[in-house]
Scaffold this active site. Structure first.
Site, PDB file in Angstrom:
ATOM      1  N   HIS A   1     -22.748 -30.746   7.515  1.00 49.50           N
ATOM      2  CA  HIS A   1     -21.709 -29.734   7.292  1.00 49.50           C
ATOM      3  C   HIS A   1     -20.419 -30.424   6.895  1.00 49.50           C
ATOM      4  CE1 HIS A   1     -21.814 -30.856  11.560  1.00 49.50           C
ATOM      5  NE2 HIS A   1     -20.498 -30.734  11.549  1.00 49.50           N
TER       6      HIS A   1
ATOM      7  N   VAL B   1     -23.302 -31.763  15.833  1.00 48.86           N
ATOM      8  CA  VAL B   1     -24.383 -30.903  15.338  1.00 48.86           C
ATOM      9  C   VAL B   1     -25.066 -31.638  14.180  1.00 48.86           C
ATOM     10  CG1 VAL B   1     -24.996 -28.683  14.326  1.00 48.86           C
ATOM     11  CG2 VAL B   1     -23.155 -28.815  16.034  1.00 48.86           C
TER      12      VAL B   1
ATOM     13  N   ASN C   1     -18.350 -35.642   9.529  1.00 50.23           N
ATOM     14  CA  ASN C   1     -18.698 -36.589  10.585  1.00 50.23           C
ATOM     15  C   ASN C   1     -20.160 -36.983  10.421  1.00 50.23           C
ATOM     16  OD1 ASN C   1     -16.139 -36.390  11.829  1.00 50.23           O
ATOM     17  ND2 ASN C   1     -16.770 -34.523  12.874  1.00 50.23           N
TER      18      ASN C   1
ATOM     19  N   ILE D   1     -16.235 -22.482  15.845  1.00 52.89           N
ATOM     20  CA  ILE D   1     -16.050 -21.770  17.114  1.00 52.89           C
ATOM     21  C   ILE D   1     -14.898 -22.363  17.929  1.00 52.89           C
ATOM     22  CG2 ILE D   1     -17.595 -23.132  18.608  1.00 52.89           C
ATOM     23  CD1 ILE D   1     -18.819 -20.432  19.498  1.00 52.89           C
TER      24      ILE D   1
HETATM   25  P1  5GP Z   1     -19.406 -32.156  14.160  1.00 54.88           P
HETATM   26  O1  5GP Z   1     -18.684 -32.862  15.268  1.00 54.88           O
HETATM   27  O2  5GP Z   1     -20.903 -32.185  14.337  1.00 54.88           O
HETATM   28  O3  5GP Z   1     -18.961 -32.628  12.805  1.00 54.88           O
HETATM   29  O4  5GP Z   1     -18.910 -30.668  14.215  1.00 54.88           O
HETATM   30  C1  5GP Z   1     -19.620 -29.637  14.798  1.00 54.88           C
HETATM   31  C2  5GP Z   1     -18.693 -28.449  14.820  1.00 54.88           C
HETATM   32  O5  5GP Z   1     -19.453 -27.299  15.114  1.00 54.88           O
HETATM   33  C3  5GP Z   1     -17.612 -28.559  15.897  1.00 54.88           C
HETATM   34  O6  5GP Z   1     -16.329 -28.497  15.287  1.00 54.88           O
HETATM   35  C4  5GP Z   1     -17.880 -27.366  16.799  1.00 54.88           C
HETATM   36  O7  5GP Z   1     -16.701 -26.741  17.265  1.00 54.88           O
HETATM   37  C5  5GP Z   1     -18.697 -26.450  15.921  1.00 54.88           C
HETATM   38  N1  5GP Z   1     -19.627 -25.622  16.651  1.00 54.88           N
HETATM   39  C6  5GP Z   1     -20.455 -26.003  17.673  1.00 54.88           C
HETATM   40  N2  5GP Z   1     -21.207 -24.962  18.078  1.00 54.88           N
HETATM   41  C7  5GP Z   1     -20.859 -23.909  17.303  1.00 54.88           C
HETATM   42  C8  5GP Z   1     -21.308 -22.553  17.249  1.00 54.88           C
HETATM   43  O8  5GP Z   1     -22.176 -22.098  17.996  1.00 54.88           O
HETATM   44  N3  5GP Z   1     -20.717 -21.754  16.310  1.00 54.88           N
HETATM   45  C9  5GP Z   1     -19.758 -22.208  15.462  1.00 54.88           C
HETATM   46  N4  5GP Z   1     -19.231 -21.336  14.593  1.00 54.88           N
HETATM   47  N5  5GP Z   1     -19.324 -23.473  15.483  1.00 54.88           N
HETATM   48  C10 5GP Z   1     -19.865 -24.323  16.391  1.00 54.88           C
END
Ligand code: 5GP
Ligand code: ZN
Length: 111
Positions: free
Chosen positions: A99, A95, A86, A31
């Site tokens: 992923h 999150v 991450n 997003i």
């Molecule tokens: P992390 O920092 O946990 O590795 O990455 C989480 C990713 O999820 C971030 O790059 C963030 O932009 C993405 N993200 C957070 N909320 C949403 C959402 O509601 N939809 C989508 N498509 N991506 C999200």
């Protein structure tokens, strides 16, 4: 996991811009993209992070890794791509549903 954002996206309870899915993973656009192509490769199984992986996830991990170059090819990332996982708060994880970030589409800055 009822209060997990990515579980809700996978279950279709929240919208996403999905580019691929199969029986093990769902892939959708980030997003808040950090590159012109920024996908998230997310297992259907709720696993919090790499810290929670074990031998039973061997096949899933292999599937996700082998999928990455195929997704990159489908996205036209002929010049290369970056993958990021991450792990944990200090690792920048926001999150807590495992992923893999898949980034590309232009020259990425040095890491
Ligand atoms: P992390 O920092 O946990 O590795 O990455 C989480 C990713 O999820 C971030 O790059 C963030 O932009 C993405 N993200 C957070 N909320 C949403 C959402 O509601 N939809 C989508 N498509 N991506 C999200
Ligand atoms: Zn989840």
């Amino acid at each position: 996991m009822t209060d997990c954002l990515f579980c809700k996206i996978i279950e279709g309870k929240l919208p996403s811009d999905q580019v691929y899915q199969d029986d093990q993973v769902v892939v959708f656009k980030d997003i808040n993209p950090c590159a012109s192509t920024h996908l998230l490769v997310v297992p259907r199984l709720h696993i919090e992070s790499l810290n929670d992986m074990n031998e039973s996830h061997h096949e899933l991990l292999s599937h996700m890794m082998l999928l990455l170059p195929k997704l990159a090819k489908d996205q036209g990332l002929a010049g290369g791509f970056r993958t990021v996982v991450n792990t944990g708060k200090e690792g920048g994880q926001i999150v807590f549903h495992l992923h893999i970030h898949l980034l590309g589409g232009k020259q990425l800055p040095g890491f």
